[in-house]
Design a protein around this motif. Sequence first.
Motif, mmCIF file in Angstrom:
data_model
loop_
_atom_site.group_PDB
_atom_site.id
_atom_site.type_symbol
_atom_site.label_atom_id
_atom_site.label_comp_id
_atom_site.label_asym_id
_atom_site.label_seq_id
_atom_site.Cartn_x
_atom_site.Cartn_y
_atom_site.Cartn_z
ATOM 1 N N ASN A 70 0.838 -1.196 0.000
ATOM 2 C CA ASN A 70 0.000 0.000 0.000
ATOM 3 C C ASN A 70 0.875 1.249 0.000
ATOM 4 O OD1 ASN A 70 -2.583 1.420 0.313
ATOM 5 N ND2 ASN A 70 -1.753 1.956 2.320
ATOM 6 N N GLU A 71 1.967 1.209 0.738
ATOM 7 C CA GLU A 71 2.860 2.360 0.818
ATOM 8 C C GLU A 71 3.472 2.682 -0.544
ATOM 9 O OE1 GLU A 71 2.947 -0.235 3.008
ATOM 10 O OE2 GLU A 71 2.008 0.860 4.669
ATOM 11 N N GLU A 72 3.899 1.654 -1.272
ATOM 12 C CA GLU A 72 4.495 1.874 -2.598
ATOM 13 C C GLU A 72 3.488 2.525 -3.547
ATOM 14 O OE1 GLU A 72 7.650 -1.699 -3.381
ATOM 15 O OE2 GLU A 72 5.539 -2.281 -3.221
ATOM 16 N N VAL A 73 2.292 2.005 -3.546
ATOM 17 C CA VAL A 73 1.267 2.521 -4.451
ATOM 18 C C VAL A 73 0.839 3.925 -4.032
ATOM 19 C CG1 VAL A 73 -1.067 2.150 -5.349
ATOM 20 C CG2 VAL A 73 0.486 0.200 -5.078
ATOM 21 N N THR A 74 0.679 4.134 -2.734
ATOM 22 C CA THR A 74 0.284 5.455 -2.233
ATOM 23 C C THR A 74 1.335 6.503 -2.558
ATOM 24 O OG1 THR A 74 -1.030 4.467 -0.466
ATOM 25 C CG2 THR A 74 -0.364 6.768 -0.175
ATOM 26 N N GLU A 75 2.613 6.145 -2.394
ATOM 27 C CA GLU A 75 3.695 7.078 -2.723
ATOM 28 C C GLU A 75 3.654 7.438 -4.206
ATOM 29 O OE1 GLU A 75 8.557 7.470 -2.355
ATOM 30 O OE2 GLU A 75 7.634 5.503 -2.149
ATOM 31 N N TRP A 76 3.447 6.450 -5.038
ATOM 32 C CA TRP A 76 3.374 6.695 -6.484
ATOM 33 C C TRP A 76 2.185 7.592 -6.821
ATOM 34 C CZ3 TRP A 76 -0.033 3.599 -9.925
ATOM 35 C CH2 TRP A 76 0.076 4.001 -11.273
ATOM 36 N N LEU A 77 0.999 7.237 -6.311
ATOM 37 C CA LEU A 77 -0.200 8.020 -6.613
ATOM 38 C C LEU A 77 -0.092 9.445 -6.080
ATOM 39 C CD1 LEU A 77 -3.005 5.380 -5.914
ATOM 40 C CD2 LEU A 77 -2.206 6.209 -8.138
ATOM 41 N N SER A 78 0.508 9.607 -4.922
ATOM 42 C CA SER A 78 0.652 10.942 -4.330
ATOM 43 C C SER A 78 1.561 11.838 -5.161
ATOM 44 C CB SER A 78 1.204 10.830 -2.905
ATOM 45 O OG SER A 78 0.278 10.153 -2.082
ATOM 46 N N SER A 79 2.423 11.229 -5.957
ATOM 47 C CA SER A 79 3.344 12.029 -6.776
ATOM 48 C C SER A 79 2.712 12.533 -8.064
ATOM 49 C CB SER A 79 4.594 11.201 -7.106
ATOM 50 O OG SER A 79 4.323 10.236 -8.115
ATOM 51 N N TRP A 80 1.554 12.024 -8.405
ATOM 52 C CA TRP A 80 0.910 12.430 -9.661
ATOM 53 C C TRP A 80 0.706 13.934 -9.696
ATOM 54 C CZ3 TRP A 80 -3.590 8.632 -11.190
ATOM 55 C CH2 TRP A 80 -3.050 7.367 -11.437
ATOM 56 N N GLY A 81 1.033 14.511 -10.828
ATOM 57 C CA GLY A 81 0.817 15.934 -11.034
ATOM 58 C C GLY A 81 1.891 16.820 -10.426
#
Length: 92
Positions: A70-81
């Motif tokens: 979850n942390e890996e995916v959340t970090e990636w999604l949070s970087s969008w934009g």
Amino acid sequence: MASNTGRMSVAVSPEKQARLDAIAAAMSRSRSWVVNEAINQYLDLQEWQEREIEAALKKANSADAVFHTNEEVTEWLSSWGSESELSPPTCK
């Protein structure tokens, strides 16, 4: 000649029947043809979905399946934009 089709009855609202009739008229087809076409498309979609789910479950249950935290995916999604947008997590 004997028909090899089954018969069934389905109750629909007057509004749905009117919509079916309008589609049938626009296509110069019978209401029965339109309903059969809709059923065929529904069955095709459901069968496709079932095959895809089974394939995904087989892949997920295989010994070489890779999952991300979850942390890996959340970090990636949070970087969008952002200016430092991350690449999606990769399968190892």
